[in-house]
Design an enzyme around this catalytic site. Structure first.
Site, short mmCIF file in Angstrom:
data_model
loop_
_atom_site.label_atom_id
_atom_site.label_comp_id
_atom_site.label_asym_id
_atom_site.label_seq_id
_atom_site.Cartn_x
_atom_site.Cartn_y
_atom_site.Cartn_z
N VAL A 1 2.34 82.48 28.34
CA VAL A 1 2.72 81.66 29.49
C VAL A 1 2.09 82.13 30.82
O VAL A 1 2.73 82.12 31.85
CB VAL A 1 4.26 81.48 29.64
CG1 VAL A 1 4.83 80.78 28.44
CG2 VAL A 1 5.00 82.81 29.83
N CYS A 2 0.81 82.50 30.79
CA CYS A 2 0.05 82.86 31.98
C CYS A 2 0.70 83.97 32.79
O CYS A 2 0.60 84.01 34.01
CB CYS A 2 -0.15 81.66 32.90
SG CYS A 2 -1.39 80.55 32.29
N ASN A 3 1.42 84.85 32.11
CA ASN A 3 2.11 85.93 32.82
C ASN A 3 1.89 87.21 32.04
O ASN A 3 2.79 87.75 31.43
CB ASN A 3 3.60 85.56 32.89
CG ASN A 3 4.40 86.53 33.74
OD1 ASN A 3 3.94 87.63 34.05
ND2 ASN A 3 5.60 86.14 34.09
#
Ligand SMILES: *Cc1c(COP(=O)(O)O)cnc(C)c1O
EC number: 2.8.1.9
Length: 750
Positions: A357-359
């Site tokens: 999730v782009c984290n």
């Protein structure tokens, strides 16, 4: 405009409580968000949805204004310039940023804003040192590549510190207040589509005190330069006006900026204030969090492991946003893969996000993954968006639900019901292993044989009694061809293009042709079966690099526009036919099976060549298992599945004599191999069970998607997070013969 006067925030009493507000949203969204239909949308942190009245307003503005490219003297050009400046001001006001202290630069998205700042910092004398929060978005982490790490960093250590706020997620459901310029970040970056759903536009808000950092910017483009001298004397004069004039290179996205005006107005009208949105969404997130945390298996074990900062609370908007990230364990304590969750969510029309999730920092910290484990997982083939998300017994990604302004309590309830239906095991007898021990050993035979000459398209049933060759890489003529996307070169799959099922193949050996017909069979195309090089020359086949299931392969695509037009017409995507060089092809194109032997007895796992099938050379299913599955589906009022949905090559069924008592569904779970036909017939190995996805829900006759049989399979045939039906099969290496036909008797080995 009628719609949003019926449902406008201003109709709500000033002291409406959260429950009343939720009812208002529930009603309002049926009109304002018609695209939602029956979908449950839980990916607002990715992008939120746009209301219908925003589009209506935008449409109205578009047809009533004559806008030209700015930077010119015509009235329409001046119109555009004035419009842009007034929207710039409104956007600043939306964040309570005083134009005296702040400038707003329109950029493509939040990432572009970060990049602009990182590039300006790189030009500073001595470079810059970059510290970022562990929970930063990938796009903010990337800025570190411009920073200096070594001796020069030390020199600038004592210089000024500048702050960059990546507000992209925060502003989507909270009010960002920049009214106190002295405590505001120097740079704030965000994407408007995360707040309003539309337009696709971002902004970089710069505190004027920090604007000098852009003075050393070298690039200029149309819009950011006054005069350019080319040829002999290379000279230019950059624009000297406000910061935005110096940074907005090229033509501004004027229509998107116009839409932003409508977006701000509509948002105001529908939601009143962003504080209201914040309260509402956090109330929902709290319910979701409590609901997930309360889920328990019959054993008393919790179903969800929720990732949350120990000091954040779903009661406090300043510590927590409306996002819940978690993983699931089954009743035996085994992690359920996030791709499994995603497949079931797809079936139920639930839109969520899984993976990293782009984290990158936040997720690895939450999952306790060390950098070496990440690197090891990467070398082992794990990629963003891949299927292999449990490694060494640890999840490598999360399931993320994020709520938005138009989410409601009914959404939360619906998600909890979904969790309960598929992931809560109350009596832990959910899984069904048949007992094959008792009773006489059934006798089996080959009921039918099917090949799929074009990957992911319809099957062709081999005529009864026709002897057919089994090769190391599968049945003869199986997956010899594929359809490739003309732009991306990717091999198309039925998962994305269900209509591929409607392309039906016929192998015509008399004419020496493969014939493909589309729906309604009005149109047909034919290609020769022969791989004779002179034939292929004449066809003008070109070599292309393509990717099938993550493996790069070399295929040869047909350049005939008749073929491309036919396939593109049926599938509504630019594509054409390609041939996979078969056993006679180049070694570089050989793919290997990912399926392993079913029994652990034979430890030497020899890689088996496969052609374009997904995982193994041959797929076998049992008629008895299909019958059992359909009984279970029908018992719940569902629609029975047709055998074609499973896209098997071999269907085995039991001899009528033994049917009088009981069939033996799932007997294949225990088989290690089979001998087909007479005493010296071919021997086939059974490899692993075949892992299923929602593709089994595509009706192979109509091309439509259903919920069954995947829903029932997921409830009855899930083992360690994998939904199994059918077994991967391959010709045994010691097999003396290799011809089989329907009707052959089968002797199974367990
Ligand atoms: C979405 C998001 C971004 C990236 O935004 P883009 O518009 O895709 O550039 C950056 N940071 C956070 C926190 C986000 O949520």
């Amino acid at each position: 405009m009628g719609d949003n006067t019926i449902y406008s925030f201003s109709d709500l009493p000033i002291d409406a409580n959260l429950g009343e507000y939720d009812i208002y949203i529930e009603r309002m969204r049926t009109i304002q968000y018609p695209m939602l239909k029956d979908s449950l949308y839980l990916d607002h942190a990715g992008t939120t949805l746009y209301p219908k009245s925003l589009l209506d307003r935008f449409h109205q503005d578009m047809v009533s204004s004559l806008l030209a490219n700015p930077h010119s003297a015509s009235p329409s050009s001046r119109n555009a310039t004035e419009m842009v400046d007034s929207v710039r001001l409104e956007a600043l006001r939306y964040f309570r940023a005083d134009p005296l202290h702040f400038d707003l630069i329109f950029v493509a998205n939040a990432t572009a804003g970060i990049k602009l700042v990182a590039e300006a910092m790189r030009e500073q004398e001595g470079g810059f040192r970059y510290a970022y929060h562990v929970d930063s978005h990938t796009s903010a982490v990337g800025a570190r590549e411009h920073a200096v790490h070594h001796k020069r960093a030390r020199e600038s250590l004592y210089g000024r510190t500048y702050t960059l706020l990546d507000a992209a997620a925060f502003v989507s459901t909270s009010a960002l207040d920049l009214s106190d310029a002295s405590s505001a970040p120097d740079f704030t970056t965000l994407s408007f589509n995360k707040i309003f759903g539309f337009p696709d536009l971002g902004a970089l808000i710069v505190r004027k005190n920090a604007a000098h950092l852009f003075d050393r910017r070298r690039y200029f483009g149309g819009g950011t330069v006054e005069m350019v001298v080319c040829l002999k004397e290379q000279w230019h004069a950059k624009k000297a006006g406000p910061l935005h004039e110096r940074l907005e290179d090229g033509t501004l996205p004027i229509h998107s900026i116009l839409a932003l005006k409508s977006a701000i107005e509509t948002h105001w009208n529908l939601y009143g204030s962003q504080d209201r949105v914040a309260k509402h969404t956090l109330d929902l997130a709290n319910r979701l969090y409590e609901g997930l945390a309360a889920l328990q298996h019959g054993t008393g074990e919790h179903v969800c492991t929720i990732y949350k900062h120990p000091e954040s609370s779903y009661d406090e908007p300043c510590t927590q946003g409306p996002t819940v990230a978690f993983n699931i364990k089954d009743s035996k304590g085994t992690w359920v893969s996030t791709s499994e969750v995603e497949k079931l969510a797809v079936i139920k029309d639930i839109h969520l996000r899984t993976g990293g999730v782009c984290n990158p920092g936040g997720v690895t910290q939450a999952l306790g993954l060390e950098p070496w484990e990440m690197k090891e997982n990467f070398s082992a083939g794990q990629r963003c968006g891949g299927e292999d998300d449990i490694r060494n017994g640890k999840p490598t990604g999360v399931v993320r639900l994020s709520l938005g302004a138009m989410s409601t309590r009914s959404d939360v309830e619906r998600f909890l019901v979904f969790m309960d239906e598929f992931f809560v095991d109350r009596n832990s007898t959910m899984r069904e292993w048949s007992s094959t021990a008792a009773g006489p050993t059934p006798t089996w035979h080959v009921e039918s044989l099917t090949v799929y000459p074009v990957k992911s398209c319809g099957g062709w049933q081999i005529p009864d009694n026709m002897r057919w060759e089994v090769r190391r890489e599968g049945l003869a003529w199986d997956r010899e061809w594929c359809i490739v996307h003309q732009i991306t070169g990717k091999v198309l799959s039925q998962k994305q293009y269900p209509r591929m099922a409607l392309i039906r193949p016929v192998l015509d050996f008399k004419a020496g042709q493969l014939c493909l017909s589309g729906p309604g069979a009005k149109q047909k195309i034919t290609v020769p079966l022969s791989q004779d090089p002179s034939y292929l020359e004449a066809l003008d086949l070109s070599h292309i690099d393509t990717i099938v299931c993550g493996d790069p392969i070399k295929a040869r695509s047909y350049s005939s526009s008749v073929i491309a037009d036919f396939l593109s017409g049926v599938l509504d995507v630019p594509c054409t036919l390609a041939r996979f060089p078969g056993s006679s092809g180049t070694a570089a194109s050989t793919r290997h099976s990912k399926a392993h032997l079913q029994t652990g007895v034979r430890s030497t796992s020899i890689p088996r060549p496969i052609r374009l099938s997904n995982e193994s050379p041959i797929l076998t299913i049992s008629r008895s298992s299909l019958n059992r599955l359909n009984e279970q589906i029908k018992a719940k009022g569902g629609k029975a599945a047709h055998q074609s949905a499973f896209r098997a090559n071999i269907i085995l069924s039991e001899r009528p004599a033994s049917l009088s008592i009981n069939e033996s569904p799932w007997a294949e779970d225990y088989w290690s191999g089979m001998k087909v036909g007479s005493e010296d017939g071919p021997v086939l190995d059974f490899l692993e069970g075949c892992r299923r996805c929602q593709m089994v829900c595509i009706d192979q006759i109509s091309g439509e998607r259903n919920q069954e049989p995947f829903v029932t399979l997921a409830k009855t045939r899930r083992f360690g997070g994998r939904v199994l039906f059918g077994v991967h099969t391959a010709l045994a290496s010691g097999s003396k013969s290799n011809m089989i036909r329907s009707g052959d008797v089968v002797e199974v080995h367990s």
